[in-house]
Design a protein around this motif. Structure first.
Motif, short mmCIF file in Angstrom:
data_model
loop_
_atom_site.label_atom_id
_atom_site.label_comp_id
_atom_site.label_asym_id
_atom_site.label_seq_id
_atom_site.Cartn_x
_atom_site.Cartn_y
_atom_site.Cartn_z
N GLY A 146 0.81 -1.20 0.00
CA GLY A 146 0.00 0.00 0.00
C GLY A 146 0.85 1.25 0.00
N TRP A 147 0.22 2.33 -0.42
CA TRP A 147 0.81 3.67 -0.31
C TRP A 147 -0.11 4.51 0.59
CZ3 TRP A 147 5.49 5.34 -1.98
CH2 TRP A 147 6.14 4.59 -2.96
N PHE A 148 0.50 5.21 1.50
CA PHE A 148 -0.21 6.13 2.38
C PHE A 148 0.49 7.48 2.30
CE2 PHE A 148 -3.04 3.32 4.82
CZ PHE A 148 -2.56 2.08 4.40
N ARG A 149 -0.17 8.51 2.76
CA ARG A 149 0.46 9.83 2.78
C ARG A 149 0.05 10.58 4.04
NH1 ARG A 149 -2.79 12.70 -2.28
NH2 ARG A 149 -4.81 12.95 -1.22
N GLN A 150 0.89 11.52 4.42
CA GLN A 150 0.62 12.33 5.59
C GLN A 150 1.09 13.75 5.35
OE1 GLN A 150 2.22 10.79 9.28
NE2 GLN A 150 0.73 11.95 10.47
N ALA A 199 -3.64 0.67 -2.84
CA ALA A 199 -3.11 -0.63 -2.44
C ALA A 199 -3.22 -1.61 -3.62
CB ALA A 199 -3.86 -1.18 -1.23
N VAL A 200 -2.34 -2.60 -3.60
CA VAL A 200 -2.34 -3.61 -4.64
C VAL A 200 -2.15 -4.98 -4.00
CG1 VAL A 200 0.14 -3.31 -5.06
CG2 VAL A 200 -1.30 -4.29 -6.86
N SER A 201 -2.85 -5.96 -4.52
CA SER A 201 -2.80 -7.30 -3.95
C SER A 201 -1.49 -7.99 -4.28
CB SER A 201 -3.97 -8.13 -4.47
OG SER A 201 -3.89 -8.26 -5.89
N ARG A 202 -1.30 -9.16 -3.69
CA ARG A 202 -0.05 -9.90 -3.83
C ARG A 202 0.33 -10.12 -5.28
NH1 ARG A 202 -1.12 -14.86 0.22
NH2 ARG A 202 0.41 -15.80 -1.18
N GLY A 203 -0.60 -10.52 -6.08
CA GLY A 203 -0.31 -10.81 -7.48
C GLY A 203 -0.50 -9.62 -8.40
N GLY A 204 -1.00 -8.52 -7.87
CA GLY A 204 -1.20 -7.32 -8.68
C GLY A 204 -2.55 -7.22 -9.34
N GLY A 205 -3.40 -8.23 -9.17
CA GLY A 205 -4.66 -8.24 -9.90
C GLY A 205 -5.77 -7.42 -9.27
N VAL A 206 -5.60 -7.06 -8.02
CA VAL A 206 -6.63 -6.27 -7.33
C VAL A 206 -5.99 -4.99 -6.82
CG1 VAL A 206 -8.20 -6.20 -5.36
CG2 VAL A 206 -7.92 -8.33 -6.65
N THR A 207 -6.65 -3.87 -7.07
CA THR A 207 -6.18 -2.58 -6.59
C THR A 207 -7.33 -1.83 -5.93
OG1 THR A 207 -6.61 -1.55 -8.74
CG2 THR A 207 -4.37 -2.36 -8.34
N PHE A 209 4.37 7.23 1.97
CA PHE A 209 4.97 6.04 2.56
C PHE A 209 4.46 4.78 1.88
CE2 PHE A 209 6.62 8.18 6.33
CZ PHE A 209 5.82 9.29 6.42
N CYS A 210 5.36 3.85 1.60
CA CYS A 210 4.88 2.55 1.17
C CYS A 210 4.88 1.62 2.38
CB CYS A 210 5.70 1.98 0.03
SG CYS A 210 7.34 1.41 0.44
N ALA A 211 4.01 0.62 2.30
CA ALA A 211 3.83 -0.28 3.43
C ALA A 211 3.48 -1.66 2.92
CB ALA A 211 2.72 0.24 4.34
N ALA A 212 3.79 -2.67 3.74
CA ALA A 212 3.57 -4.05 3.37
C ALA A 212 2.67 -4.76 4.38
CB ALA A 212 4.90 -4.79 3.26
N HIS A 225 -4.43 1.36 7.79
CA HIS A 225 -2.99 1.33 8.05
C HIS A 225 -2.61 0.28 9.09
CE1 HIS A 225 -2.96 3.44 11.98
NE2 HIS A 225 -4.07 3.96 11.53
N ILE A 226 -3.57 -0.11 9.92
CA ILE A 226 -3.29 -1.10 10.97
C ILE A 226 -2.91 -2.45 10.36
CG2 ILE A 226 -4.33 -2.37 12.89
CD1 ILE A 226 -5.94 0.08 13.54
N ALA A 227 -3.38 -2.72 9.16
CA ALA A 227 -3.10 -4.01 8.51
C ALA A 227 -1.66 -4.14 8.05
CB ALA A 227 -4.04 -4.21 7.33
N TYR A 228 -0.94 -3.05 7.97
CA TYR A 228 0.41 -3.03 7.39
C TYR A 228 1.45 -3.00 8.50
CZ TYR A 228 -2.08 -2.01 3.11
OH TYR A 228 -2.93 -2.07 2.04
N GLU A 229 2.33 -4.00 8.50
CA GLU A 229 3.30 -4.06 9.59
C GLU A 229 4.68 -3.53 9.22
OE1 GLU A 229 1.92 -6.59 7.91
OE2 GLU A 229 2.87 -8.48 8.43
#
Length: 127
Positions: free
Chosen positions: A35-39, A50-58, A95-98, A111-115
Motif C-alpha cells: 500500500g501507499w499512504f500519505r501524511q 493498495a495492490v494485492s499480492r499478485g497485482g490483480g486487485v487494486t 509512505f509505502c507499506a507491506a 494502516h493497521i493491517a500493514y506491519e
C-alpha cells in the motif's frame, strides 16, 4: 532484515506527474499486499492506494481515483505509484507499506493491517 525504501518524490507543478518507487528487501515480497499512504503536516496518515499480492486487485482513495495508478513488479520486489494530474492538496510525505498476512486478491485501506513501513518520500505540488 525487512527494508522498504521509497524514491521518486520531489517538487511538481499542479497538473504535472511524478512516479514513486518503493524497493523492498528482506522478506517474501510476492506474498505481501502493498500500500501507499500519505501524511500532510498537521494531518493524520491517510490511505492512497493498495495492490494485492499478485497485482490483480487494486484499491484507491476517492481523492486520487482516476489520477494515480499503483502497480508492482514481484521479480524486482518493487511497487510503484504513478501520480498524474497532481494537485496542491496531494502535497504530503508518501509512505509505502507491506501487509505480509494478506491473502490472495485482498487489499486493505486500513494502516493497521500493514506491519512494515518505509521512511517516506516528500511530494510537493505547487499551484
Amino acid at each position: 532484515q525487512v527494508q522498504l525504501v521509497e524514491s521518486g518524490g520531489g517538487l511538481a507543478q499542479a497538473g504535472g506527474s511524478l512516479r514513486l518507487s518503493c524497493a523492498a528487501s528482506g522478506w517474501a515480497f510476492s506474498r505481501s499486499a502493498m500500500g501507499w499512504f500519505r501524511q500532510a503536516p498537521g494531518k493524520e496518515r491517510e490511505f492512497v492506494a493498495a495492490v494485492s499480492r499478485g497485482g490483480g486487485v487494486t484499491d484507491y482513495a476517492d481523492s486520487v481515483k482516476g489520477r494515480f495508478t499503483i502497480s508492482r513488479n514481484n521479480d524486482n520486489k518493487t511497487v510503484f505509484l504513478q501520480m498524474n494530474s497532481l494537485k496542491p492538496e496531494d502535497t504530503a510525505a508518501y509512505f509505502c507499506a507491506a501487509d505480509s498476512t494478506a491473502i490472495m486478491r485482498y487489499v486493505s485501506a486500513n494502516h493497521i493491517a500493514y506491519e512494515y513501513w518505509g521512511q517516506g518520500t516528500q511530494v510537493t505540488v505547487s499551484s
